[in-house]
Structures are given as C-alpha cells and as structure tokens.
Design a protein around this motif. Sequence first.
Motif, PDB file in Angstrom:
ATOM      1  N   SER A 155      -7.405  -2.245   4.694  1.00 62.05           N
ATOM      2  CA  SER A 155      -6.768  -0.887   4.728  1.00 62.05           C
ATOM      3  C   SER A 155      -6.604  -0.497   3.212  1.00 62.05           C
ATOM      4  O   SER A 155      -5.839   0.379   3.122  1.00 62.05           O
ATOM      5  N   MET A 156      -7.183  -0.893   2.279  1.00 61.32           N
ATOM      6  CA  MET A 156      -7.000  -0.590   0.609  1.00 61.32           C
ATOM      7  C   MET A 156      -7.328   0.629   0.584  1.00 61.32           C
ATOM      8  O   MET A 156      -8.489   1.391   1.140  1.00 61.32           O
ATOM      9  N   THR A 157      -6.659   1.409  -0.327  1.00 63.10           N
ATOM     10  CA  THR A 157      -6.860   2.931  -0.461  1.00 63.10           C
ATOM     11  C   THR A 157      -7.120   2.962  -2.217  1.00 63.10           C
ATOM     12  O   THR A 157      -7.275   4.087  -2.612  1.00 63.10           O
ATOM     13  N   LEU A 158      -7.111   1.829  -2.930  1.00 63.16           N
ATOM     14  CA  LEU A 158      -7.175   1.954  -4.255  1.00 63.16           C
ATOM     15  C   LEU A 158      -8.152   0.467  -4.658  1.00 63.16           C
ATOM     16  O   LEU A 158      -7.855  -0.586  -3.761  1.00 63.16           O
ATOM     17  N   LEU A 216       0.731  -1.286  -0.058  1.00 60.45           N
ATOM     18  CA  LEU A 216       0.160  -0.033  -0.065  1.00 60.45           C
ATOM     19  C   LEU A 216       0.602   1.240   0.076  1.00 60.45           C
ATOM     20  O   LEU A 216       0.642   2.380  -0.765  1.00 60.45           O
ATOM     21  N   SER A 217       2.059   1.252   0.645  1.00 64.95           N
ATOM     22  CA  SER A 217       2.822   2.328   0.913  1.00 64.95           C
ATOM     23  C   SER A 217       3.422   2.580  -0.509  1.00 64.95           C
ATOM     24  O   SER A 217       3.679   3.614  -1.404  1.00 64.95           O
ATOM     25  N   TYR A 218       3.949   1.565  -1.296  1.00 62.84           N
ATOM     26  CA  TYR A 218       4.399   1.716  -2.556  1.00 62.84           C
ATOM     27  C   TYR A 218       3.492   2.029  -3.682  1.00 62.84           C
ATOM     28  O   TYR A 218       3.838   2.998  -4.421  1.00 62.84           O
ATOM     29  N   ALA A 219       2.029   1.624  -3.478  1.00 61.51           N
ATOM     30  CA  ALA A 219       1.124   1.875  -4.441  1.00 61.51           C
ATOM     31  C   ALA A 219       0.962   3.411  -4.382  1.00 61.51           C
ATOM     32  O   ALA A 219       0.760   4.189  -5.321  1.00 61.51           O
TER      33      ALA A 219
END
Length: 279
Positions: free
Chosen positions: A270-273, A234-237
Amino acid sequence: MTYKTIVVHVNGSADTARRVRLGAQIAAMFRGRLVGAAMTGVSRYLTMDYATSMGVSMAAECMDEARRQARSALQEFERQCAALDVASCEARLVDDQAADGLVLQSRYADLLVVGQANPDEPMAPLAEETPEFLATNSARPVLVVPYAGHFEAPFRRVLVAWDGSMEATRAVTAALPLMQAAGKVSLVVFNAGRAPEVHGGEPGADMALYLARHGIEVEVSSQVTDIEIGSALLSYAADVDADLLVMGCYSHSRFREIMLGGATRTILQSMTLPVLMAH
C-alpha cells in the motif's frame, strides 16, 4: 558513507522510467555510477525437465527472446540516461531470474532501486514477490519505488520508523546520506510502552542523539495506536508530508523465505512514497 554504485532494476515495465529517474537523481547527488540491470530469466529455462518438455530448439528460441527483451529494456535505459544527462552509467545484461540476479548484483553496489509490484502490470511467475524477496535477501539497502506517483531526490522530508530493532538500526545507517541531504527528518515510535526495555524513558532520544552526531536534526514523535503498524506508518507519513520512509524489514519464518512481518507487507502493498528498507 555515500552511494557510489546504484543498481536499478530495468525491465519492460512502464514503471521502469520512474525508478531510473529517481536512481539517476540519487547518483547525481553523490557523483555515483548508475547501473541498469536487466535480468533475462534464462535460468528458468535451463532445467532438464523444461528443456525436455519443450524441445531443445524451442527452449533456445525462448532464451533468445528473453535476451532480446532484456536488451530492448537496456536500450531504453541508455536512452533515458542520455536524456537525463547521467554522468556515469552502465547497462548490464544478467542471465538470471529477476530476484536472484538482483540479489547477486546488490553485493557490488551501495543501493538497490526496485519497483513496487504493480497489480495492473503483466508479470512473469513470482515477479510480484521480488520486492519482498529482495528486502530480506539483498546484501545492501533496497529502495522500493511506488508504481504510482512522482518522486524527486534529494528528498524533502524523511520519516524514520524506529522500533529499536537491529533491522531498523541497519536501515537508519544505510539512509544516512539521504537524511543528511534532506530538508527535514522525523522519527516516529509507535507503542513504545509495550517495550520499555528497548526504548527507555524517552523513546527515540538515543537514536536522535546518534543522528545529531552525523549532522542530522531530528523531530521525534512517540505515538500510540490500536491499528496495524504498517497502516499507522503510512497514515503518519501522510500527516507529516514525508516523501521517503526508512524502516527495517522483518522475516519471521523460513517458509517461502519471504514470510514478512505484517507492517512490512502492508507497506509494500500500500506504499504511497518511496521506502528504503534494510534487513
């Protein structure tokens, strides 16, 4: 490969409109049919114990109310499809629980679109497990849409989480149409040194070559991290401004049928996308 039948989960949730809109955009990209599937949950009321404890007339009332709510959700789906000018759509009422009904519907589709569990949304028992259950039981790839945020298709930048596994391979194959339509595709490998027999001397190179043969140029990155892989993904995304994550989904136990690997559970919580998963 393309997506000609896209099934989207429809219910009374405030998040339904978000996933219907994204499903409609994907259907338009591939001139496909958008199917809104609303499950009544009626099968939960058909056990002998339940009918006996409630009484037959009360059980019938519950079933009628469940179907009424499902039909209401489908009417809203049809209104939204008309507003979005969807060329081909279908409203489908299914007498089943959400997870089981969607698993069945996935067998006759190319893509299943569902929503991330929303902690602020009142849910029926076990409804919060639906994305996890579908990710490991669906016959087709599952696109999970976050309950917050604004998302558009075609996607601008797709991020592939590559670990050399069979599940990741299936996810990559399932996402080919979306990657071919994307503006940019990135592939990330985490801690490749821990599995040199899988990744070889150039981690990600073989998959990049495979994608190149499908007309997809890929930017490959090999990363080392000490944090949990789901969080690292998630951080890398966010770092590469990805608007779609493609990854395999892993089940490690038969217990409750949905005991998932740590990365899968972290992403789903925790997904943001949007995340396209395959098992």
